[in-house]
Motif scaffolding. Structure first.
Motif, mmCIF file in Angstrom:
data_model
loop_
_atom_site.group_PDB
_atom_site.id
_atom_site.type_symbol
_atom_site.label_atom_id
_atom_site.label_comp_id
_atom_site.label_asym_id
_atom_site.label_seq_id
_atom_site.Cartn_x
_atom_site.Cartn_y
_atom_site.Cartn_z
ATOM 1 N N UNK A 22 0.868 -1.175 0.000
ATOM 2 C CA UNK A 22 0.000 0.000 0.000
ATOM 3 C C UNK A 22 0.904 1.224 0.000
ATOM 4 N N UNK A 23 0.960 1.900 -1.121
ATOM 5 C CA UNK A 23 1.771 3.112 -1.241
ATOM 6 C C UNK A 23 0.926 4.312 -0.845
ATOM 7 N N UNK A 24 1.392 5.034 0.161
ATOM 8 C CA UNK A 24 0.637 6.167 0.698
ATOM 9 C C UNK A 24 1.285 7.485 0.291
ATOM 10 N N UNK A 25 0.467 8.454 -0.086
ATOM 11 C CA UNK A 25 0.993 9.756 -0.483
ATOM 12 C C UNK A 25 -0.020 10.846 -0.179
ATOM 13 N N UNK A 26 0.440 12.083 -0.227
ATOM 14 C CA UNK A 26 -0.459 13.216 -0.094
ATOM 15 C C UNK A 26 -0.471 13.881 1.267
ATOM 16 N N UNK A 27 0.124 13.243 2.271
ATOM 17 C CA UNK A 27 0.216 13.846 3.590
ATOM 18 C C UNK A 27 1.224 13.064 4.406
ATOM 19 N N UNK A 28 1.488 13.566 5.603
ATOM 20 C CA UNK A 28 2.346 12.843 6.529
ATOM 21 C C UNK A 28 1.490 11.884 7.350
ATOM 22 N N UNK A 29 1.913 10.641 7.421
ATOM 23 C CA UNK A 29 1.115 9.625 8.099
ATOM 24 C C UNK A 29 1.697 9.228 9.463
ATOM 25 N N UNK A 44 -19.676 -8.794 4.427
ATOM 26 C CA UNK A 44 -19.305 -7.444 4.823
ATOM 27 C C UNK A 44 -17.779 -7.323 4.903
ATOM 28 N N UNK A 45 -17.343 -6.088 4.772
ATOM 29 C CA UNK A 45 -15.915 -5.839 4.908
ATOM 30 C C UNK A 45 -15.477 -6.121 6.346
ATOM 31 N N UNK A 46 -14.292 -6.733 6.482
ATOM 32 C CA UNK A 46 -13.814 -7.077 7.823
ATOM 33 C C UNK A 46 -12.370 -6.624 8.010
ATOM 34 N N UNK A 47 -12.043 -6.351 9.258
ATOM 35 C CA UNK A 47 -10.701 -5.931 9.623
ATOM 36 C C UNK A 47 -9.743 -7.113 9.559
ATOM 37 N N UNK A 48 -8.534 -6.849 9.062
ATOM 38 C CA UNK A 48 -7.505 -7.884 8.972
ATOM 39 C C UNK A 48 -6.336 -7.581 9.903
ATOM 40 N N UNK A 49 -5.767 -6.397 9.771
ATOM 41 C CA UNK A 49 -4.583 -6.050 10.571
ATOM 42 C C UNK A 49 -4.381 -4.546 10.520
ATOM 43 N N UNK A 50 -3.621 -4.046 11.503
ATOM 44 C CA UNK A 50 -3.271 -2.641 11.453
ATOM 45 C C UNK A 50 -1.914 -2.421 12.116
ATOM 46 N N UNK A 51 -1.303 -1.313 11.728
ATOM 47 C CA UNK A 51 -0.014 -0.936 12.295
ATOM 48 C C UNK A 51 -0.041 0.559 12.577
ATOM 49 N N UNK A 52 0.486 0.941 13.707
ATOM 50 C CA UNK A 52 0.628 2.356 14.029
ATOM 51 C C UNK A 52 1.910 2.837 13.377
ATOM 52 N N UNK A 53 1.764 3.891 12.502
ATOM 53 C CA UNK A 53 2.943 4.250 11.734
ATOM 54 C C UNK A 53 4.102 4.648 12.630
ATOM 55 N N UNK A 54 3.828 5.439 13.640
ATOM 56 C CA UNK A 54 4.889 5.836 14.558
ATOM 57 C C UNK A 54 4.989 4.817 15.676
ATOM 58 N N UNK A 55 6.076 4.110 15.727
ATOM 59 C CA UNK A 55 6.261 3.093 16.759
ATOM 60 C C UNK A 55 6.107 1.685 16.250
ATOM 61 N N UNK A 56 5.214 1.481 15.305
ATOM 62 C CA UNK A 56 5.101 0.187 14.656
ATOM 63 C C UNK A 56 4.306 -0.877 15.381
ATOM 64 N N UNK A 73 7.436 0.569 5.679
ATOM 65 C CA UNK A 73 8.736 1.080 5.282
ATOM 66 C C UNK A 73 8.616 2.602 5.273
ATOM 67 N N UNK A 74 9.213 3.228 6.281
ATOM 68 C CA UNK A 74 9.079 4.681 6.404
ATOM 69 C C UNK A 74 9.657 5.406 5.204
ATOM 70 N N UNK A 75 10.782 4.940 4.705
ATOM 71 C CA UNK A 75 11.443 5.624 3.596
ATOM 72 C C UNK A 75 10.601 5.603 2.334
ATOM 73 N N UNK A 76 9.850 4.509 2.155
ATOM 74 C CA UNK A 76 9.034 4.367 0.941
ATOM 75 C C UNK A 76 7.576 4.760 1.170
ATOM 76 N N UNK A 77 7.241 5.121 2.418
ATOM 77 C CA UNK A 77 5.852 5.471 2.745
ATOM 78 C C UNK A 77 4.892 4.367 2.297
ATOM 79 N N UNK A 78 5.287 3.147 2.586
ATOM 80 C CA UNK A 78 4.540 1.990 2.109
ATOM 81 C C UNK A 78 4.288 1.022 3.254
#
Length: 119
Positions: A22-29, A44-56, A73-78
């Motif tokens: 998932x390549x993210x762009x357009x703001x700081x995440x 229905x749509x269901x949750x799979x996983x999540x990660x907190x960008x800061x701290x991981x 990957x912080x460097x790739x914003x992905x």
């Protein structure tokens, strides 16, 4: 303009692996959580996983624990979702989403990528 672009889906046999990106762009995440969701046909749509960008820190749905790994990957914003030991019931469209950690309301969504697990 925020964009989340998923890639890496496809057709795989039972027991196989795929890595979604998932390549993210357009703001700081840095103050966001990045999540993966899925929606199978007729369900229905269901949750799979999540990660907190800061701290991981990560969190998984019970049905993927031990099989899927979310990372970033912080460097790739992905953000990645490594999926191993895939099962037919994992067949779905997988979506990437972003939520401010202050609310945990997912307000940005990608277009989705199809994962099909054949038996």
């Amino acid at each position: 303009q925020v964009q989340l672009v998923e890639s890496g889906g496809g057709l795989v046999q039972v027991g196989g692996s795929l890595r979604l990106s998932c390549a993210a762009s357009g703001r700081t995440f840095s103050s966001y959580a990045m999540g993966w969701f899925r929606q199978a046909p007729g369900k229905e749509r269901e949750f799979v996983a999540r990660i907190i960008w800061s701290g991981g820190s990560t969190y998984y749905a019970d049905f993927v624990k031990g099989r899927f790994t979310i990372s970033r990957d912080n460097a790739k914003n992905t953000v990645y979702l490594q999926m191993n030991n895939l099962k037919p019931e994992d067949t779905a469209v997988y979506y990437c989403a972003a939520a401010p950690t202050a609310t945990m309301v997912y307000s940005y969504w990608g277009q989705g990528t199809q994962v099909t697990v054949s038996s």
